[in-house]
Scaffold this motif. Structure first.
Motif, PDB file in Angstrom:
ATOM      1  N   PHE A  53      60.994 -75.639   5.434  1.00 54.66           N
ATOM      2  CA  PHE A  53      60.035 -75.614   4.321  1.00 54.66           C
ATOM      3  C   PHE A  53      58.710 -76.291   4.668  1.00 54.66           C
ATOM      4  O   PHE A  53      58.005 -76.783   3.775  1.00 54.66           O
ATOM      5  CB  PHE A  53      60.646 -76.253   3.063  1.00 54.66           C
ATOM      6  N   ALA A  54      58.364 -76.292   5.958  1.00 57.90           N
ATOM      7  CA  ALA A  54      57.106 -76.918   6.388  1.00 57.90           C
ATOM      8  C   ALA A  54      55.912 -76.271   5.695  1.00 57.90           C
ATOM      9  O   ALA A  54      54.933 -76.945   5.376  1.00 57.90           O
ATOM     10  CB  ALA A  54      56.964 -76.819   7.902  1.00 57.90           C
ATOM     11  N   HIS A  55      56.011 -74.962   5.449  1.00 59.29           N
ATOM     12  CA  HIS A  55      54.882 -74.273   4.809  1.00 59.29           C
ATOM     13  C   HIS A  55      54.652 -74.756   3.382  1.00 59.29           C
ATOM     14  O   HIS A  55      53.523 -74.732   2.889  1.00 59.29           O
ATOM     15  CB  HIS A  55      55.113 -72.754   4.825  1.00 59.29           C
ATOM     16  N   GLU A  56      55.716 -75.214   2.723  1.00 61.61           N
ATOM     17  CA  GLU A  56      55.552 -75.733   1.368  1.00 61.61           C
ATOM     18  C   GLU A  56      54.826 -77.080   1.395  1.00 61.61           C
ATOM     19  O   GLU A  56      53.998 -77.370   0.522  1.00 61.61           O
ATOM     20  CB  GLU A  56      56.921 -75.863   0.693  1.00 61.61           C
ATOM     21  N   VAL A  57      55.138 -77.879   2.381  1.00 63.17           N
ATOM     22  CA  VAL A  57      54.437 -79.154   2.545  1.00 63.17           C
ATOM     23  C   VAL A  57      52.967 -78.885   2.845  1.00 63.17           C
ATOM     24  O   VAL A  57      52.068 -79.507   2.270  1.00 63.17           O
ATOM     25  CB  VAL A  57      55.070 -79.988   3.678  1.00 63.17           C
ATOM     26  N   PHE A  58      52.719 -77.936   3.746  1.00 58.97           N
ATOM     27  CA  PHE A  58      51.348 -77.594   4.134  1.00 58.97           C
ATOM     28  C   PHE A  58      50.528 -77.161   2.927  1.00 58.97           C
ATOM     29  O   PHE A  58      49.365 -77.567   2.767  1.00 58.97           O
ATOM     30  CB  PHE A  58      51.377 -76.480   5.182  1.00 58.97           C
ATOM     31  N   ALA A  59      51.111 -76.361   2.060  1.00 61.60           N
ATOM     32  CA  ALA A  59      50.398 -75.871   0.884  1.00 61.60           C
ATOM     33  C   ALA A  59      49.927 -77.027   0.002  1.00 61.60           C
ATOM     34  O   ALA A  59      48.808 -77.021  -0.519  1.00 61.60           O
ATOM     35  CB  ALA A  59      51.289 -74.924   0.082  1.00 61.60           C
ATOM     36  N   GLU A  60      50.771 -78.047  -0.124  1.00 57.02           N
ATOM     37  CA  GLU A  60      50.383 -79.213  -0.925  1.00 57.02           C
ATOM     38  C   GLU A  60      49.287 -80.011  -0.240  1.00 57.02           C
ATOM     39  O   GLU A  60      48.362 -80.512  -0.888  1.00 57.02           O
ATOM     40  CB  GLU A  60      51.610 -80.099  -1.187  1.00 57.02           C
ATOM     41  N   VAL A  61      49.391 -80.128   1.076  1.00 55.20           N
ATOM     42  CA  VAL A  61      48.397 -80.900   1.820  1.00 55.20           C
ATOM     43  C   VAL A  61      47.034 -80.212   1.784  1.00 55.20           C
ATOM     44  O   VAL A  61      45.998 -80.868   1.671  1.00 55.20           O
ATOM     45  CB  VAL A  61      48.863 -81.122   3.272  1.00 55.20           C
ATOM     46  N   VAL A  62      47.023 -78.885   1.861  1.00 52.30           N
ATOM     47  CA  VAL A  62      45.758 -78.133   1.803  1.00 52.30           C
ATOM     48  C   VAL A  62      45.041 -78.404   0.483  1.00 52.30           C
ATOM     49  O   VAL A  62      43.825 -78.663   0.453  1.00 52.30           O
ATOM     50  CB  VAL A  62      46.011 -76.616   1.961  1.00 52.30           C
ATOM     51  N   LYS A  63      45.772 -78.356  -0.600  1.00 58.53           N
ATOM     52  CA  LYS A  63      45.170 -78.591  -1.921  1.00 58.53           C
ATOM     53  C   LYS A  63      44.647 -80.022  -2.027  1.00 58.53           C
ATOM     54  O   LYS A  63      43.577 -80.265  -2.605  1.00 58.53           O
ATOM     55  CB  LYS A  63      46.197 -78.302  -3.018  1.00 58.53           C
ATOM     56  N   PHE A  64      45.406 -80.954  -1.486  1.00 56.87           N
ATOM     57  CA  PHE A  64      44.983 -82.362  -1.491  1.00 56.87           C
ATOM     58  C   PHE A  64      43.713 -82.557  -0.672  1.00 56.87           C
ATOM     59  O   PHE A  64      42.752 -83.183  -1.127  1.00 56.87           O
ATOM     60  CB  PHE A  64      46.115 -83.226  -0.917  1.00 56.87           C
TER      61      PHE A  64
END
Length: 222
Positions: A53-64
């Motif tokens: 689920f690395a892509h889910e973490v990435f999605a949150e980091v991008v928004k942040f």
């Protein structure tokens, strides 16, 4: 969609030629590390596609990062197939890095004008990657190939832009070897983020290390 285009990303890597390479399964830890690096002068950050689920973490980091680190080009690393590249580009990756060279990934990235930096281990491989639009190639693993490899390939191919990852440390001695050889930028992982510092949430240490490394590089390039 990528916040910055290919030319902007390459310019950021030239301006601050050290790209942190990091992954953590906890989005809050990943955000804290990204912000700490940004505060230390980093302008391009590689989030590695490693855990479930690395892509889910990435999605949150991008928004942040869009709010807290407005000038940061956030990219993704450890990409080996086009489907993963497409997924991360859809989530806003500004650049794609791989441990190997996959021509099909180059096609996906070129279509969206997203820089693809493949891992290459031979001069011929770098030449082939350049033919398919890879403006910046990664010499990997750097600790195996060494600065002499970079210097040797740049002699007949001086137009080449090289990032090196693996075997890069935030010390003047180590960085001097790479930049004297002619690298465009370096990727750096665990040496910037000791496990004990991450576990303790010592983000000031990360900020200071990034600033120290970038100051050292600036001095060496001057």
């Amino acid at each position: 969609m990528a916040k910055f285009d290919k030319l902007q990303v390459l310019a950021k890597m030239a301006e601050a030629p050290m790209v942190p390479v990091f992954y953590h399964k906890d989005p809050e830890v990943a955000k804290a590390v990204v912000k700490a690096c940004y505060d230390g002068g980093v302008r391009a950050f590689e989030f590695t596609n490693r855990g479930d689920f690395a892509h889910e973490v990435f999605a949150e980091v991008v928004k942040f990062a869009a709010k807290e680190c407005p000038e940061l080009a956030l990219g993704v690393g450890s990409i080996v197939e086009p489907s993963a590249a497409s997924l991360y580009i859809q989530q806003g990756a500004c650049f794609v890095v791989g441990p190997l060279f996959n021509p099909d990934v180059a096609k996906v990235c070129n279509r969206r004008l997203v820089p693809y930096t493949p891992g290459c281990g031979t001069v011929s491989e770098i030449g082939f990657a350049q033919e398919l639009g890879c403006d910046l190639c990664k010499v990997f693993p750097g600790d195996v190939l060494g600065p002499k490899f970079v210097k040797g390939l740049l002699a007949p191919m001086p137009w080449s832009k090289i990032m090196v990852t693996g075997g890069v440390e935030p010390t003047e001695e180590n960085l001097k070897g790479w930049f004297a050889a002619g690298v465009y930028c370096v990727g750096m992982g665990s040496k910037l983020f000791p496990k004990d510092k991450v576990a303790a949430g010592d983000w000031q240490y990360v900020t200071d290390k990034c600033r120290e490394a970038l100051d050292t590089i600036a001095k060496l390039k001057a």
